[in-house]
Design a protein around this motif. Structure first.
Motif, PDB file in Angstrom:
ATOM      1  N   GLU A  44     -11.184  30.753   6.361  1.00 29.38           N
ATOM      2  CA  GLU A  44      -8.950  31.073   6.868  1.00 29.38           C
ATOM      3  C   GLU A  44      -9.125  30.659   7.864  1.00 29.38           C
ATOM      4  O   GLU A  44      -9.771  31.087   9.303  1.00 29.38           O
ATOM      5  N   ARG A  46      -4.989  29.805  10.180  1.00 27.41           N
ATOM      6  CA  ARG A  46      -3.708  29.471  10.046  1.00 27.41           C
ATOM      7  C   ARG A  46      -3.419  28.737  11.137  1.00 27.41           C
ATOM      8  O   ARG A  46      -3.742  29.414  11.971  1.00 27.41           O
ATOM      9  N   ASP A  48       0.214  28.235  12.460  1.00 20.29           N
ATOM     10  CA  ASP A  48       1.985  28.220  12.960  1.00 20.29           C
ATOM     11  C   ASP A  48       2.437  27.181  13.679  1.00 20.29           C
ATOM     12  O   ASP A  48       2.060  26.873  14.592  1.00 20.29           O
ATOM     13  N   ALA A 154      -1.416  37.940  18.420  1.00 20.51           N
ATOM     14  CA  ALA A 154      -1.865  37.678  16.871  1.00 20.51           C
ATOM     15  C   ALA A 154      -2.621  38.018  16.297  1.00 20.51           C
ATOM     16  O   ALA A 154      -2.631  39.006  15.108  1.00 20.51           O
ATOM     17  N   GLU A 190      -0.030  18.177   6.587  1.00 19.74           N
ATOM     18  CA  GLU A 190      -0.558  18.664   5.150  1.00 19.74           C
ATOM     19  C   GLU A 190      -1.234  17.292   3.840  1.00 19.74           C
ATOM     20  O   GLU A 190      -2.106  18.544   4.107  1.00 19.74           O
ATOM     21  N   LYS A 209      -9.685  28.452   3.528  1.00 19.02           N
ATOM     22  CA  LYS A 209      -8.547  28.110   2.843  1.00 19.02           C
ATOM     23  C   LYS A 209      -7.362  28.124   4.093  1.00 19.02           C
ATOM     24  O   LYS A 209      -7.750  28.562   4.849  1.00 19.02           O
ATOM     25  N   LEU A 211      -3.256  28.027   6.262  1.00 20.35           N
ATOM     26  CA  LEU A 211      -2.517  28.147   6.126  1.00 20.35           C
ATOM     27  C   LEU A 211      -1.164  27.466   6.522  1.00 20.35           C
ATOM     28  O   LEU A 211      -2.038  27.715   8.314  1.00 20.35           O
ATOM     29  N   ASN A 213       2.528  27.967   8.317  1.00 18.42           N
ATOM     30  CA  ASN A 213       3.496  28.320   8.332  1.00 18.42           C
ATOM     31  C   ASN A 213       2.862  29.398   7.258  1.00 18.42           C
ATOM     32  O   ASN A 213       4.396  29.763   6.964  1.00 18.42           O
ATOM     33  N   GLY A 214       1.919  29.768   6.773  1.00 17.78           N
ATOM     34  CA  GLY A 214       1.559  31.035   6.035  1.00 17.78           C
ATOM     35  C   GLY A 214       1.424  30.663   4.342  1.00 17.78           C
ATOM     36  O   GLY A 214       1.588  31.016   3.477  1.00 17.78           O
ATOM     37  N   ARG A 215       1.846  29.390   4.351  1.00 17.79           N
ATOM     38  CA  ARG A 215       1.503  28.245   2.888  1.00 17.79           C
ATOM     39  C   ARG A 215       0.088  28.069   2.595  1.00 17.79           C
ATOM     40  O   ARG A 215      -0.183  27.148   3.759  1.00 17.79           O
ATOM     41  N   ALA A 216      -0.693  28.182   1.769  1.00 16.09           N
ATOM     42  CA  ALA A 216      -2.125  27.621   1.815  1.00 16.09           C
ATOM     43  C   ALA A 216      -1.885  26.129   1.600  1.00 16.09           C
ATOM     44  O   ALA A 216      -0.775  25.756   0.157  1.00 16.09           O
TER      45      ALA A 216
END
Length: 497
Positions: A44, A46, A48, A154, A190, A209, A211, A213-216
């Motif tokens: 994963e 992330r 941001d 974080a 993206e 996975k 992400l 800004n939190g969107r997959a």
């Protein structure tokens, strides 16, 4: 005889500023950072994006195995690893430069915090600090910059992982840059990441996975795997080399007529149908090159042409092939070795020809039920002097007019010949090339009433002049271009109201 030598280490600031010009896009730079996360066994990542004008920043957080302090220092050092060293088979790196060069191409401050075995370390490159002390050399700073601590905490409770923070993003946030521009950039990123990592992102057992800004991030599959209208998929072909196995699978995508408008837009790819044709070169399922013909061709290298836009070829190489395939630091170019070019040329020529035939689908419609050929209004005559397009006078609509023309038949034939000799081939070709789309034909976009009006005239002729039954006339219509595309409308012809 003793050789005379001098030590000539590079000046830190001069070298770092030079490395900023390697030509990374923001999307490619972030993909390089994600590569490190994948190599660290993260599943994963992330990313941001925080908009605060010139204080905007981007952070990349993974749940990989993290690094010890010594490993972090090694990762932050330029050229710490020799690209000729043998790497683990799953390693997506090669030059030991990606983290630094990708980051410097976008920002002036790079901070990395990592946790391994619940022990954390944090180091920072800060080009402004180095510029203030030009004689200081290659100085890495410990800990975050003043005021940045909150941005790297974080994952303070995590047992392992790594966070990369970009600040002072002068190559992104330039004069006049706005929040809207930043949001557009996120959309571009993206799309790029969805393509680059699609094989790792897709399927019920996805390895990764992502992400934003939190969107997959949803994967974008260039080969439309599993689509029922796909024209052709070859078996996987393997070629053994001294550096491992090279695998190729060829694909021809469906004609636009077989896709909904949404499917057509979704599968065009970030650069559009024409630009996305060609080879897709992967290393460990990570996409390196997205389209193009790798310099292959006959007398000269093939260009991306409209006629071949449905051709896409998946090509997998091992990470031991980097030198032979001339993979660059940005992982954006690849050149096949001379020994493989004939094999790849043969596969590509076959795929391009198949794609060309599908692209010309409107000129060569598929046979009707029972494998009966479709009656076409145009035929192609291949002569020594070149290709000519002729109206087929045996087409039912044209034959009906000629049969009923009487004394006007010579005049009608003259009219047909004028039409044949004035087909605006060059204009059609130019419009297609400029608009990146073939002109509409086959009643495309016309209302049903307009189609029925034309079809009814031919249908009535088949019954009245040729003496066919209603059912026979319908069957004949379904063997006639372009009415074979409208079986529901044809079924209603002759029905009592």
């Amino acid at each position: 005889m003793t050789l005379k030598t001098r030590s000539a280490p590079p000046h830190a600031m001069a070298m770092l500023e030079a490395l900023r010009g390697l030509g990374y896009s923001t999307s490619a730079a972030l993909a390089d950072i994600i590569d490190n996360s994948i190599s660290a066994e993260a599943n994963e990542v992330r990313i941001d994006f925080i908009w605060e004008g010139t204080a905007s920043r981007i952070s990349i957080l993974d749940n990989g195995r993290g690094m010890t302090d010594a490993e972090l220092e090694s990762a932050m050092r330029l050229g710490d690893k020799n690209p000729l060293d043998v790497r683990a088979s799953h390693d997506l790196g090669r030059f030991g430069m990606g983290l630094k060069t990708a980051s410097f191409s976008q920002c002036r401050r790079l901070t990395v915090k990592t946790i391994k075995n619940e022990t954390d370390s944090c180091l920072r490159w800060d080009l402004d600090e180095l510029a203030a002390n030009p004689e200081g050399g290659w100085l890495l700073f410990e800990g975050p910059a003043s005021g940045s601590s909150a941005y790297i905490n974080a994952f303070i409770a995590a047992k392992s992982g790594t966070l990369v923070l970009w600040e002072l993003m002068d190559r992104i946030v330039t004069d006049g840059y706005t929040a809207d521009n930043f949001n557009d950039l996120i959309d571009t990123i993206e799309s790029h990441l969805a393509m680059i990592f699609h094989r790792l992102l897709q399927g019920p057992r996805a390895k990764l996975k992502l992400l934003l800004n939190g969107r997959a991030v949803a994967p974008w599959d260039p080969f439309m795997s599993g689509h029922s209208a796909k024209s052709w998929t070859s078996p996987v072909t393997n070629h053994s080399t001294s550096y491992g196995n090279v695998a190729v699978q060829c694909h021809v995508l469906p004609h636009r007529d077989k896709l909904t408008s949404a499917e057509f837009e979704e599968n065009a790819g970030p650069e559009g149908w024409t630009a996305q044709q060609g080879f897709y070169v992967y290393r460990n399922e990570r996409l390196l090159v997205a389209g193009g013909w790798l310099g292959l061709g006959n007398a000269r290298a093939w260009n991306r042409e409209e006629a071949h836009r449905l051709a896409r070829i998946r090509l997998d190489i091992p990470n031991t092939a980097d030198a032979d395939w001339k993979i660059d630091v940005r992982k954006s170019t690849a050149r096949p070795p001379v020994s493989l070019r004939p094999w790849l040329m043969s596969l590509a020529e076959n795929t391009r020809e198949r794609a060309r035939r599908v692209f010309a689908y409107r000129g060569t419609p598929a046979p009707a039920q029972g494998n009966v050929p479709i009656e076409q209004a145009w035929r192609v005559d291949r002569l020594k002097a070149g290709i000519r397009y002729r109206i087929d006078q045996n087409h039912p609509s044209i034959a009906a007019v000629l049969a009923s023309a009487g004394e006007l038949q010579p005049l009608i034939k003259s009219m047909l010949r004028v039409i044949e000799e004035t087909v605006p081939v060059q204009r059609i070709w130019l419009d297609t090339a400029e608009n990146k789309e073939t002109p509409r034909t086959n009643f495309d976009g016309e209302p049903n009433a307009a189609i029925v009006e034309v079809a009814a005239v031919l249908f009535d002729d088949l019954i009245e002049r040729k003496g066919l039954s209603v059912e026979e006339a319908r069957k004949s219509m379904l063997r006639t271009e372009p009415f074979q595309k409208y079986p529901t409308l044809v079924a209603k012809l002759g029905a009592k109201t």
